[in-house]
Design a protein around this motif. Structure first.
Motif, short mmCIF file in Angstrom:
data_model
loop_
_atom_site.label_atom_id
_atom_site.label_comp_id
_atom_site.label_asym_id
_atom_site.label_seq_id
_atom_site.Cartn_x
_atom_site.Cartn_y
_atom_site.Cartn_z
N GLY A 77 0.80 -1.22 0.00
CA GLY A 77 0.00 0.00 0.00
C GLY A 77 0.83 1.27 0.00
O GLY A 77 0.41 2.30 0.51
N GLY A 78 2.04 1.20 -0.56
CA GLY A 78 2.91 2.37 -0.64
C GLY A 78 3.86 2.52 0.54
O GLY A 78 4.65 3.47 0.57
N ASP A 79 3.80 1.61 1.52
CA ASP A 79 4.70 1.66 2.68
C ASP A 79 6.10 1.23 2.23
O ASP A 79 6.38 0.04 2.08
N HIS A 80 6.99 2.21 2.02
CA HIS A 80 8.29 1.89 1.44
C HIS A 80 9.18 1.07 2.37
O HIS A 80 9.99 0.27 1.91
N VAL A 81 9.04 1.25 3.67
CA VAL A 81 9.87 0.49 4.61
C VAL A 81 9.59 -1.00 4.48
O VAL A 81 10.50 -1.83 4.34
N THR A 82 8.32 -1.36 4.51
CA THR A 82 7.93 -2.76 4.34
C THR A 82 8.29 -3.27 2.95
O THR A 82 8.83 -4.37 2.78
N ALA A 83 8.00 -2.46 1.94
CA ALA A 83 8.21 -2.88 0.55
C ALA A 83 9.69 -3.11 0.25
O ALA A 83 10.05 -4.12 -0.37
N PHE A 84 10.55 -2.20 0.69
CA PHE A 84 11.98 -2.36 0.41
C PHE A 84 12.54 -3.62 1.08
O PHE A 84 13.39 -4.31 0.51
N ALA A 85 12.07 -3.91 2.29
CA ALA A 85 12.53 -5.11 2.98
C ALA A 85 12.09 -6.37 2.25
O ALA A 85 12.87 -7.33 2.08
N LYS A 86 10.85 -6.40 1.78
CA LYS A 86 10.33 -7.56 1.04
C LYS A 86 11.05 -7.71 -0.30
O LYS A 86 11.34 -8.83 -0.75
N TYR A 87 11.29 -6.59 -0.96
CA TYR A 87 12.02 -6.59 -2.23
C TYR A 87 13.39 -7.22 -2.06
O TYR A 87 13.80 -8.12 -2.83
N GLU A 88 14.12 -6.81 -1.05
CA GLU A 88 15.45 -7.37 -0.84
C GLU A 88 15.38 -8.83 -0.43
O GLU A 88 16.22 -9.65 -0.84
#
Length: 396
Positions: A315-326
């Protein structure tokens, strides 16, 4: 609510791929590129397995097939410049192969209508605030973005600005690489030829444009200083390194003064403990450069889809998204780096004995058993990351 804004640094492959997926998931994207225009030519890059699924999902596969190299067999020459053996082109070209510059043009054409492209500029500083990132540029006026993506290669300016000096993360593998286009005086037609002397390797081929010869050079880089050089200095360096090399090398070097697409750099890898810092995230070679044979181009494009998709899922939460991406990309990137680590030794063995040993390995590639093993090894990097669909962004 206004869509969030993202600055992507780098307009080669990873950057436009990120622009495509970020737009698809509701973001407004600006891409800034140091070069004054798209860079033509470059090495051929291939795609296999899961990566082809990605190309199809992006709607670019047909365009890539129209521009594919369609390379045939590669002939390996011995020390006397006579053919030693022939390796089927399918061993190197994957399911589809295209020049890096042609691929960049395809991605640009598919994203230019909804992406702001700024050429001839670069990021000089990043300052994170409570609600975004203040960015300064070498030429343009300062701007503010919600997120910043560094997709600007092994010498990433975004990485330097956000994480620290390149020397802290770049690991040189002891070899250099160069490439340029020359007239096809050899009359090659959708075929390539490889020639070696100790510590030096030349691969030349011609494919889609019959009058052009694509020249790729790999060399042991002991004592070579890979500082930023002018084009004339790069030509002088290549001429010096290959001055006493046999076969067709003198004729190829005579084409250097007219070559406007010369590329020279070290073969290096990038190793970082993390790929994001606050609102800044790295993608492709800026984060995990593997070197030749590491399926870097395909993984960079896959990574762009994962990055944008995880932002959508969060939902646009970059902290969560960046961690999942990595979390999803770290293992595939490691596989690519393992594959790429020995590329210099394979393409430019340092001794005559090692050239003979490498040639024996080449010969085994033409057998059914070892051909299957080699295919498994090359496919492993391409298929290390499974292509998955992500939901549409709910709140950008």
């Amino acid at each position: 609510m206004n869509a969030k804004t993202v600055l992507v640094s780098g307009a080669s492959i990873a950057g436009p791929s990120a622009a495509y997926w970020l737009h698809r998931y509701g973001y407004r994207v600006t891409v800034v590129e140091t070069a004054p225009a798209l860079r033509p030519g470059g090495q051929a890059v291939d795609f296999r397995g899961e990566q082809v699924k990605l190309l199809r999902a992006m709607g670019v596969l047909d365009d890539i097939r129209r521009l594919e190299t369609a390379m045939g067999d590669q002939t390996l020459l011995g020390p006397d410049a006579r053919p030693v053996l022939t390796v089927p082109g399918a061993a190197w070209s994957g399911e589809v192969e295209i020049l890096r510059g042609d691929l960049a043009r395809v991605l640009y054409d598919h994203t230019k209508d909804y992406t702001e492209y700024v050429f001839g500029d670069r990021v000089t500083s990043l300052t994170e605030t409570a609600d975004g990132v203040d960015v300064t540029f070498r030429r343009g006026a300062p701007r503010k973005f919600d997120l910043v993506v560094g997709a600007d290669g092994v010498h990433s300016g975004v990485r330097a600005a956000a994480f620290g000096p390149e020397a802290d993360f770049r690991h040189d593998l002891g070899f250099g690489i160069a490439g340029f286009t020359a007239p096809n005086h050899l009359g090659l037609d959708h075929t390539s030829v490889m020639y070696n002397e100790p510590g030096r390797g030349l691969t030349v081929g011609s494919h889609r444009l019959p009058d052009k010869l694509h020249v790729n050079l790999v060399f042991a880089a002991d004592g070579v200083e890979f500082r930023r050089r002018t084009p004339d200095e790069q030509r002088a360096l290549v001429s010096q390194l290959f001055a006493d090399t046999g076969w067709e090398t003198p004729a190829l070097l005579r084409a250097l003064p007219a070559a406007d697409d010369l590329y020279v750099d070290s073969i290096s890898q990038i190793h970082l403990d993390r790929w994001s810092k606050g609102r800044v995230v790295l993608l492709g070679d800026a984060a995990w450069c593997a070197g030749p044979g590491g399926s870097g181009t395909g993984l960079a494009m896959m990574g762009a889809q994962v990055l944008a998709g995880e932002l959508a899922a969060a939902g646009g939460d970059h902290v969560t998204a960046f961690a999942k991406y990595e979390e999803r990309l770290r293992k595939p990137a490691t596989v690519g780096q393992k594959n790429g680590k020995g590329s210099g030794n394979f393409l430019a063995p340092r001794t005559a004995a090692k050239i003979r040993s490498r040639n024996r390995a080449y010969r085994m590639l033409s057998t059914r058993l070892f051909g299957k093993v080699f295919t498994w090894m090359t496919d492993r990097a391409a298929n290390a990351l499974e292509y998955r669909e992500y939901p549409a962004l709910t709140s950008a």
